[in-house]
Design a protein around this motif. Structure first.
Motif, PDB file in Angstrom:
ATOM      1  N   PHE A 220       7.379   1.521  10.471  1.00  0.00           N
ATOM      2  CA  PHE A 220       8.412   2.534  10.087  1.00  0.00           C
ATOM      3  C   PHE A 220       8.430   2.518   8.829  1.00  0.00           C
ATOM      4  N   GLU A 221       8.689   1.482   8.097  1.00  0.00           N
ATOM      5  CA  GLU A 221       9.231   1.366   6.421  1.00  0.00           C
ATOM      6  C   GLU A 221       7.745   1.851   5.811  1.00  0.00           C
ATOM      7  N   MET A 222       6.651   1.507   6.581  1.00  0.00           N
ATOM      8  CA  MET A 222       5.474   2.202   5.553  1.00  0.00           C
ATOM      9  C   MET A 222       4.988   3.445   5.716  1.00  0.00           C
ATOM     10  N   SER A 223       5.674   4.125   6.753  1.00  0.00           N
ATOM     11  CA  SER A 223       5.637   5.421   6.866  1.00  0.00           C
ATOM     12  C   SER A 223       6.248   6.347   5.773  1.00  0.00           C
ATOM     13  N   LYS A 224       7.288   5.750   5.061  1.00  0.00           N
ATOM     14  CA  LYS A 224       8.184   6.435   4.052  1.00  0.00           C
ATOM     15  C   LYS A 224       7.109   6.495   2.885  1.00  0.00           C
ATOM     16  N   SER A 225       5.935   5.947   2.654  1.00  0.00           N
ATOM     17  CA  SER A 225       5.270   6.009   1.380  1.00  0.00           C
ATOM     18  C   SER A 225       3.653   6.265   1.949  1.00  0.00           C
ATOM     19  N   ASN A 226       3.519   6.293   3.199  1.00  0.00           N
ATOM     20  CA  ASN A 226       1.982   6.550   3.682  1.00  0.00           C
ATOM     21  C   ASN A 226       1.954   7.382   4.927  1.00  0.00           C
ATOM     22  N   ILE A 227       0.898   7.841   5.363  1.00  0.00           N
ATOM     23  CA  ILE A 227       0.656   8.452   6.681  1.00  0.00           C
ATOM     24  C   ILE A 227       0.346   7.402   7.769  1.00  0.00           C
ATOM     25  N   VAL A 228       1.116   7.153   8.737  1.00  0.00           N
ATOM     26  CA  VAL A 228       1.041   6.081   9.624  1.00  0.00           C
ATOM     27  C   VAL A 228       0.718   6.578  10.940  1.00  0.00           C
TER      28      VAL A 228
ATOM     29  N   VAL B 197       0.976  -1.223   0.096  1.00  0.00           N
ATOM     30  CA  VAL B 197      -0.102  -0.064   0.161  1.00  0.00           C
ATOM     31  C   VAL B 197       0.890   1.213  -0.048  1.00  0.00           C
ATOM     32  N   SER B 198       0.352   2.249  -0.728  1.00  0.00           N
ATOM     33  CA  SER B 198       1.163   3.620  -0.774  1.00  0.00           C
ATOM     34  C   SER B 198       0.207   4.658  -0.925  1.00  0.00           C
ATOM     35  N   GLY B 199       0.715   5.839  -0.400  1.00  0.00           N
ATOM     36  CA  GLY B 199      -0.271   7.167  -0.743  1.00  0.00           C
ATOM     37  C   GLY B 199      -1.443   7.013   0.013  1.00  0.00           C
ATOM     38  N   ALA B 200      -1.590   6.356   1.102  1.00  0.00           N
ATOM     39  CA  ALA B 200      -2.536   5.989   2.083  1.00  0.00           C
ATOM     40  C   ALA B 200      -2.472   6.560   3.367  1.00  0.00           C
ATOM     41  N   ILE B 201      -3.426   6.417   4.161  1.00  0.00           N
ATOM     42  CA  ILE B 201      -3.472   7.026   5.626  1.00  0.00           C
ATOM     43  C   ILE B 201      -3.805   5.436   6.215  1.00  0.00           C
TER      44      ILE B 201
END
Length: 353
Positions: free
Chosen positions: A302-310, A215-219
């Motif tokens: 942490f990795e997901m926060s590079k391409s999403n709002i986490v 998933v990318s560009g999501a919250i």
């Protein structure tokens, strides 16, 4: 820090299934925080969705949301409630005898799951909602109120309720929550979602959080188990493990001979006896082999926060890469079993994200 203008919060009560660990009490604030700080154009992934409080609030606010929880029983229950009508809700109240008959069933339906959920103490699906001494009386009164007055809310104003509880011996009754009817109120509110077109686009999934790695560009709104607690299904355990009766007896017999407060670890379980007067010598056990791996989760987040709002809901996070960005000072963390911790719920994000 995230900001919140509380004047913009949706009016009305929060909705969602009555469910342990639910964020229903603060769901309106959480979704409004997301809207005010990050806009409304990104899809929201409610990955540890539980009883669907955040998902439901997103629908009410016209937001695109993806509802997921590893527990298929709870997502099935969410969909079942919404697909039915108010008359069906009335069938979910059961007597103490019926409750334990359902609990003993090997293969339970979604309706069975909901009956255990709404008729259990603290929604734990284990113990009946009312004590043995009062259970028949309260069950019969609830049924009578529904049949005669067709109400779930405002039950204290009904002639039936006032008549039954008017005697001096019932003074205590008026001070108590009449939980069975209040649980049905929550389900009725959840059915409000039927009128929203966004609901048709929600397809509940039952995946591990790992499965959302692309998933990318999501919250991503994440409400994982608290550090050090269990979560059925993770670490390869799709089903809750059961202690065999003979092992249960063996461990209890051993503990009764040992010093008070001793714990025994055996086959991935920790066994202990109650030490207070109200639970003295009662056996307790925890499946420590299925403890949720918080550090693995933090690495993934942490990795997901590079391409999403986490955004992570918790009361504390030990990983120093994350920081609290909002605190719900009146919302206290509730552990399995209904006990309340003295620390308040917070939202966390990666530092400087």
């Amino acid at each position: 820090m995230l900001s919140l203008d509380e004047k913009k919060i949706r009016k009305g009560k929060p909705i969602g299934l009555p469910y342990q660990g639910s964020k229903k009490k603060i769901s309106k604030k959480i979704v409004e925080i997301i809207k005010q700080n990050f806009g409304t154009d990104k899809p929201i992934y409610d990955i540890f969705g539980g009883g669907g409080a955040i998902t439901a609030e997103c629908v009410l606010n016209g937001l695109e949301v993806h509802y997921n929880d590893l527990d298929k029983d709870i997502t099935n229950a969410f969909e079942r409630v919404i697909s039915q009508d108010r008359e069906w809700i009335k069938t979910l109240i059961v007597s103490r005898e019926e409750f334990f008959e359902i609990k003993a069933k090997e293969n339970k339906t979604t309706d069975d799951f909901l009956k255990l959920l709404v008729n259990s103490f603290g929604n734990n699906k284990k113990g009946y909602i009312y004590s043995k001494e009062n259970s028949d009386l309260k069950y019969n009164l609830a049924k009578k109120i529904i049949e005669k007055h067709d109400v779930f809310s405002g039950y204290k104003q009904t002639e039936t309720y006032k008549k039954v509880t008017s005697g001096a011996e019932w003074n205590w009754f008026n001070k108590k929550r009449y939980q069975s009817l209040e649980e049905l109120q929550q389900l009725e509110r959840l059915q409000q979602l039927k009128q929203f077109e966004q609901l048709n686009e929600i397809k509940a999934t039952n995946k591990s959080y790992h499965d959302f790695g692309e998933v990318s560009g999501a919250i991503l709104y994440l409400d994982p188990p608290y550090e050090g607690t269990t979560h059925a299904g993770y670490k390869g355990k799709e089903q809750k493990r059961i202690v065999k009766p003979e092992v249960y007896k063996e461990m209890r017999d051993k503990l009764l001979k040992l010093e008070k407060g001793t714990k025994i670890e055996h086959d991935g379980f920790i066994f202990s006896l109650g030490v207070d007067d109200n639970n003295k010598n009662r056996m307790y056990y925890k499946d420590v082999s299925s403890i949720f791996d918080s550090q693995e989760f933090y690495d993934w987040a942490f990795e997901m926060s590079k391409s999403n709002i986490v955004i992570i809901s918790s009361y504390s996070i030990s990983d120093e890469r994350f920081e609290a960005v909002y605190s719900f000072d009146k919302a206290r963390s509730t552990f399995q079993g209904g006990t309340t911790n003295d620390k308040c719920e917070k939202l966390f994000m990666v530092k400087n994200s």
